[in-house]
Design a protein around this motif. Structure first.
Motif, PDB file in Angstrom:
ATOM      1  N   GLY A  74      -0.246   9.671 -12.188  1.00  0.00           N
ATOM      2  CA  GLY A  74      -0.080   9.826 -10.669  1.00  0.00           C
ATOM      3  C   GLY A  74      -1.021  11.215 -10.364  1.00  0.00           C
ATOM      4  N   ALA A  75      -0.583  11.584  -9.061  1.00  0.00           N
ATOM      5  CA  ALA A  75      -1.296  12.938  -8.649  1.00  0.00           C
ATOM      6  C   ALA A  75      -0.949  13.887  -9.305  1.00  0.00           C
ATOM      7  N   CYS A  76      -1.981  15.027  -9.467  1.00  0.00           N
ATOM      8  CA  CYS A  76      -1.890  16.236 -10.324  1.00  0.00           C
ATOM      9  C   CYS A  76      -1.575  17.391  -9.085  1.00  0.00           C
TER      10      CYS A  76
ATOM     11  N   TRP B 289       1.882   6.948  -6.484  1.00  0.00           N
ATOM     12  CA  TRP B 289       0.718   7.844  -7.077  1.00  0.00           C
ATOM     13  C   TRP B 289       1.009   9.466  -6.408  1.00  0.00           C
ATOM     14  N   ALA B 290       1.531   9.572  -5.319  1.00  0.00           N
ATOM     15  CA  ALA B 290       1.668  10.691  -4.738  1.00  0.00           C
ATOM     16  C   ALA B 290       2.954  11.566  -5.141  1.00  0.00           C
ATOM     17  N   VAL B 291       4.032  10.524  -5.521  1.00  0.00           N
ATOM     18  CA  VAL B 291       5.419  11.339  -5.765  1.00  0.00           C
ATOM     19  C   VAL B 291       6.020  10.635  -7.204  1.00  0.00           C
TER      20      VAL B 291
ATOM     21  N   ALA C 155       0.884  -1.212   0.072  1.00  0.00           N
ATOM     22  CA  ALA C 155      -0.298   0.261  -0.101  1.00  0.00           C
ATOM     23  C   ALA C 155       0.785   1.283   0.010  1.00  0.00           C
ATOM     24  N   GLY C 156       1.896   1.260   0.630  1.00  0.00           N
ATOM     25  CA  GLY C 156       2.763   2.305   0.832  1.00  0.00           C
ATOM     26  C   GLY C 156       3.663   2.567  -0.418  1.00  0.00           C
ATOM     27  N   TRP C 157       3.805   1.682  -1.082  1.00  0.00           N
ATOM     28  CA  TRP C 157       4.496   1.489  -2.444  1.00  0.00           C
ATOM     29  C   TRP C 157       3.629   2.268  -3.460  1.00  0.00           C
TER      30      TRP C 157
END
Lengths: 335, 324
Positions: B44-46, B25-27, B18-20
């Motif tokens: 990923g995240a925008c 996604w976030a980084v 989950a962390g990976w």
């Protein structure tokens, strides 16, 4: 220097203001700005851009009225309103007009004592499907699974529509908008139903591949969206009505914000009347001679307004095309 | 240390996965700058969305050129909370000063500051303004209510008790609706009480009922001997209350009061339903830009971060205050 006097001035001047002094038209002119109720956030209709400037079709309707009255489309104070507040805000005099994706219905017209202007957008509940499904009309949807948001009138009308036609469907109901979108694009249902303007923005932004999805031409409910003013103030209602009407008329006559100045000088008497070379129309409404000219020059004709705001959502004109092009927009003649 | 069991290993693996995924996604796959098209192309995240919209979310419709004033108003509020930890007696009048300062700063119209109408105030300064006036305005009323509820006069007791039960029996949403929708209709024709002022009033009236009960809890914890001791020293009832009873009662009630203050801070987000442009409304408004549709997760994460950091600061301040 103590800030106290300014605080008091802000408290009294900024918060407490007389609202209804005579007719709305007089109050608006006296104030020097139009107070227009809008939605906080509906893509394409009303939302602030990154700098906090309001944009959208509903917003441009407010601007057109301000341009007609003051010759300056910037003289609008936008009042963001919630669905439940909007009519109270109009009735209490907090706003002069309501331009907030509001459906014109009999009860609102008669019971809530509103006067609606011309319809600025013909919306209605529709269906979206993946092109891979091979469906082109809603009549082919017998037995389909349908994604629909719970607790909305949308849910009711889709089940009415299927029942009335003796067709079956399997509802996939969720109450969270984002989850519903994800469910549809993950293929958990065949059909997505909500208002067609909403379907367009969902297709454009959530799917990743807008071209893979199709919004069916069928409409299962009618949602004509129109600006509204208080009942019993006919002069003001006329100003709002005709400020919108001339935007449609301008598109019919091929007048745009870019060519409006040269069109005014053309020999066509219809253009002369509309754009104020012959001075009687503005006078009849109590507006300046160049009222329509300013509205068109500063806001654009209806087609321009539509393209600017709803174009990015990929929403075709459909019912909102001119009557000459198969749509419903028909400007009452300005003469 | 006990030996790791299969379940522990499995849980650790799941957590790591989950962390990976979150990291990805976030980084790793996130887009930090660019336009909406670049964001949609990436998986990923925008964060570019936040870069584009943070001003709108934090300051609402406040004119961009004047936003330093809004930022200063926020800093003043944070500094005020810090000052209250240092000088405990600062708050009873301090919050009024803060409110006046914030109002003056946001409204402008003097010393060369351009005037900004109330309709354009928004974002975090508005959220803080509502919190400060809600808790600050609620406290004096709450003190009176708490004392009234413990009064020997039946009428006072009835009034205070009735008010508290009435307010606590009504959800905040409906109180806000009353303020936004009903007030304007009840006022004499021709007058409009601003949405901001009526909301501040409604919040203060609402929060007071909860604060009153927390203070009453503090009052009840004071042994009766304290009253008698004060009386034996020849103090009058008022003096005894102000110098002996209330300081102790408020200290006992402090954890509960801090809790209510934090709750109020977050509850202000409910003004989203009356169209007041607080942090939450501004976040929603940012999501309506046709050019930047579909980044709600990023926007709400940003709003949650702002709420989280400020709530945590408040709670920290409350704990420091208890230690002193």
């Amino acid at each position: 220097m103590s800030p106290l006097p300014f605080v008091l001035a802000a408290a009294l001047g900024g918060f407490v203001a007389p609202a209804l002094a005579g007719t709305t038209f007089d109050a608006v002119k006296q104030r020097g700005a139009l107070r227009c109720g809008v939605n906080v956030s509906v893509p394409g209709f009303s939302s602030p851009d990154s700098q906090g400037h309001w944009q959208g079709l509903d917003v441009d309707v407010c601007r057109a009225v301000a341009a007609a009255v003051f010759g300056d489309a910037g003289k609008v104070e936008f009042v963001p309103l919630n669905a439940q507040q909007r009519f109270a805000a109009l009735q209490s005099g907090e706003i002069d007009m309501l331009s907030r994706n509001t459906t014109w219905t009999l009860t609102r017209d008669a019971e809530l004592k509103l006067d609606f202007g011309p319809v600025v957008f013909f919306d209605g509940q529709g269906f979206m499907v993946a092109k891979a499904l091979g469906v082109s009309r809603a009549g082919q949807l017998d037995g389909a699974s349908v994604c629909v948001q719970s607790g909305t009138s949308t849910e009711q009308s889709v089940s009415d529509w299927f029942r009335a036609r003796g067709m079956s469907f399997r509802p996939v109901v969720m109450d969270n908008f984002d989850e519903l979108n994800k469910a549809f694009f993950a293929g958990r249902c065949d059909v997505y139903t909500t208002d067609r303007s909403g379907l367009a923005s969902i297709r454009m932004t959530m799917s990743g591949k807008p071209d893979d999805y199709l919004i069916l031409p069928d409409m299962i409910s009618k949602e004509p969206l129109a600006p509204a003013v208080r009942h019993g103030d006919q002069d003001w209602a006329d100003v709002v009505r005709w400020s919108v009407m001339v935007l449609i008329e301008a598109e019919e006559l091929g007048v745009t914000s870019a060519n409006v100045a040269e069109k005014r000088d053309s020999a066509d008497p219809a253009l002369g009347r509309l754009l104020g070379r012959t001075p009687d129309l503005g006078q009849a409404l109590g507006l300046p001679q160049d009222w329509a000219f300013q509205a068109i020059r500063q806001v654009g004709n209806y087609g321009e307004v539509y393209q600017r705001n709803l174009g990015p959502l990929g929403l075709d004109r459909g019912l909102n095309a001119l009557w000459t092009q198969g749509g419903l927009l028909y400007a009452i003649p300005a003469r | 240390m006990r030996r790791p069991r299969p379940f522990d290993v499995l849980a650790l693996l799941l957590l790591a996965a989950a962390g990976w995924a979150l990291w990805g996604w976030a980084v790793r796959e996130a887009v930090w700058a660019g336009d909406a098209a670049a964001c949609r192309a990436a998986g990923g995240a925008c964060w570019a969305f936040i870069g584009e919209k943070w001003r709108l979310m934090l300051f609402g419709l406040y004119p961009p050129a004047e936003q330093w004033r809004a930022a200063l108003a926020v800093l003043l509020s944070v500094a005020f909370v810090a000052a209250c930890v240092r000088w405990r007696r600062a708050w009873p009048l301090g919050w009024l000063g803060l409110l006046a300062l914030d109002y003056a700063l946001l409204a402008g119209g003097f010393l060369g500051l351009s005037a900004v109408p109330v309709a354009q105030w928004g974002g975090l300064p508005l959220t803080l303004l509502l919190t400060v006036s809600g808790v600050g305005g609620g406290l004096p009323l709450a003190l009176l209510l708490a004392l009234g509820r413990r009064s020997r006069l039946p009428l006072l007791r009835l009034l205070a008790g009735g008010y508290i039960e009435l307010i606590r029996g009504v959800p905040l949403v409906s109180v806000l609706f009353m303020a936004a929708v009903m007030f304007p209709l009840l006022l004499p024709p021709g007058w409009v009480l601003g949405k901001l002022l009526s909301t501040q009033l409604a919040l203060a009236l609402f929060v007071a009922a909860y604060l009153a009960e927390a203070i009453r809890g503090g009052l009840q914890a004071i042994a009766y001997g304290q009253y008698e001791a004060a009386a034996a020293l020849g103090m009058r009832h008022g003096t005894a209350l102000a110098t002996v009873i209330l300081p102790q009662a408020l200290r006992i009630a402090l954890p509960a009061l801090t809790g209510i203050a934090i709750g109020t801070f977050k509850d202000t987000s409910l003004v989203v339903i009356i169209g007041l442009f607080d942090l939450m409304t501004a976040t929603r408004a940012a999501l309506g830009d046709p050019r930047w549709l579909g980044f709600s997760l990023e926007a709400y994460l940003f709003a949650a971060l702002v709420y989280g950091v400020l709530s945590w600061s408040l709670s920290l301040a409350g704990r420091q205050l208890e230690k002193r």
